[in-house]
Design a protein around this motif. Structure first.
Motif, mmCIF file in Angstrom:
data_model
loop_
_atom_site.group_PDB
_atom_site.id
_atom_site.type_symbol
_atom_site.label_atom_id
_atom_site.label_comp_id
_atom_site.label_asym_id
_atom_site.label_seq_id
_atom_site.Cartn_x
_atom_site.Cartn_y
_atom_site.Cartn_z
ATOM 1 N N VAL A 211 0.853 -1.183 0.000
ATOM 2 C CA VAL A 211 0.000 0.000 0.000
ATOM 3 C C VAL A 211 0.888 1.232 0.000
ATOM 4 N N ALA A 212 0.614 2.181 -0.905
ATOM 5 C CA ALA A 212 1.365 3.429 -0.973
ATOM 6 C C ALA A 212 0.411 4.609 -0.832
ATOM 7 N N PRO B 247 4.211 -3.150 3.220
ATOM 8 C CA PRO B 247 3.768 -4.498 2.848
ATOM 9 C C PRO B 247 2.674 -4.946 3.805
ATOM 10 N N LYS B 248 1.711 -5.686 3.296
ATOM 11 C CA LYS B 248 0.607 -6.202 4.106
ATOM 12 C C LYS B 248 0.455 -7.685 3.827
ATOM 13 N N THR C 222 -0.520 5.639 6.927
ATOM 14 C CA THR C 222 -1.586 5.531 5.932
ATOM 15 C C THR C 222 -2.792 6.353 6.347
ATOM 16 N N ALA C 223 -3.196 6.252 7.600
ATOM 17 C CA ALA C 223 -4.361 7.005 8.072
ATOM 18 C C ALA C 223 -4.131 8.506 7.967
ATOM 19 N N MET D 244 -0.574 -2.415 -4.610
ATOM 20 C CA MET D 244 0.138 -3.216 -5.603
ATOM 21 C C MET D 244 0.233 -4.663 -5.138
ATOM 22 N N MET D 245 -0.008 -5.553 -6.060
ATOM 23 C CA MET D 245 0.231 -6.979 -5.857
ATOM 24 C C MET D 245 1.083 -7.438 -7.030
ATOM 25 N N CYS D 246 2.000 -8.378 -6.757
ATOM 26 C CA CYS D 246 2.790 -8.907 -7.853
ATOM 27 C C CYS D 246 2.936 -10.413 -7.686
ATOM 28 N N ALA D 247 3.002 -11.071 -8.818
ATOM 29 C CA ALA D 247 3.113 -12.532 -8.819
ATOM 30 C C ALA D 247 4.537 -12.931 -8.471
ATOM 31 N N PHE D 248 4.670 -13.677 -7.376
ATOM 32 C CA PHE D 248 5.964 -14.237 -7.003
ATOM 33 C C PHE D 248 6.062 -15.693 -7.447
ATOM 34 N N ASP D 249 4.987 -16.210 -8.014
ATOM 35 C CA ASP D 249 4.985 -17.547 -8.606
ATOM 36 C C ASP D 249 4.079 -17.503 -9.833
ATOM 37 N N GLY D 250 4.150 -18.530 -10.649
ATOM 38 C CA GLY D 250 3.296 -18.601 -11.832
ATOM 39 C C GLY D 250 3.613 -17.532 -12.868
ATOM 40 N N LYS D 251 2.603 -17.183 -13.632
ATOM 41 C CA LYS D 251 2.745 -16.215 -14.718
ATOM 42 C C LYS D 251 3.101 -14.836 -14.153
#
Length: 180
Positions: free
Chosen positions: A24-25, A37-38, A63-64, A76-83
């Motif tokens: 979260v930014a 990071p969450k 954040t608040a 943001m989410m990013c794939a650390f496995d798979g595609k």
């Protein structure tokens, strides 16, 4: 190539549900930018244009403070496995506290947690998917339960006392709006 969409489609929903962590930014007009990071089971899709996440008590409450000053949030989410895939949700957010009427709607979406501080409700404006081909591959082992153990050992009243001591202003001296 990046892809920009305005709501959570089925492919995006599947990607979100498979992730074990997110980032979260936020930022006020001046001062520090916050990027956190969450983890744990703390993210929910409310509708194709709205998400929520449960924020647990931590050392700061940046954040608040930022959301009070400027309600922009990027998740943001990013794939650390798979595609490979990097997904960013751009939106406007607001904090919901347990004293707020809306808590009755959104609080039950999450497992009860002694360290619950607020829920951030985010109205989705855009979602961007990009390649993520340089993001390393990692194997997920498990979520850490250390924060939950810490909060449970302290108890809710001591957690709230901690808010009063450490979570009422940001690093830049901005009010966080934390309710006791």
């Amino acid at each position: 190539m990046s892809k920009l969409i305005t709501s959570i489609d089925e492919k995006t929903k599947s990607f979100i549900e498979a992730q074990q962590m997110f980032f979260v930014a936020t930022a006020a007009a001046d001062g520090k930018i916050n990027l956190s990071p969450k983890g744990t089971d703390s993210f929910r899709i409310i509708s194709p244009t709205q998400v929520a996440w449960l924020n647990l008590t931590g050392s700061g409450n940046e954040t608040a403070a930022h959301i009070l000053a400027n309600n922009r949030m990027t998740i943001m989410m990013c794939a650390f496995d798979g595609k490979p895939n990097i997904m960013r949700i751009y939106g406007s957010a607001k904090a919901i506290y347990e004293q707020d009427e809306e808590w009755a709607t959104y609080g039950p979406l999450f497992k009860a947690n002694t360290g619950s501080r607020q829920i951030f409700l985010v109205d989705v404006q855009h979602i961007q998917h990009s390649c993520g081909m340089a993001v390393p591959l990692y194997d997920f082992v498990e979520h850490r339960d250390l924060l939950d153990i810490y909060h449970d050992k302290k108890g809710r009243q001591k957690v709230k006392a901690y808010w009063e001591e450490k979570n009422m202003t940001s690093l830049d001296g901005l009010p966080t709006g934390q309710k006791l």
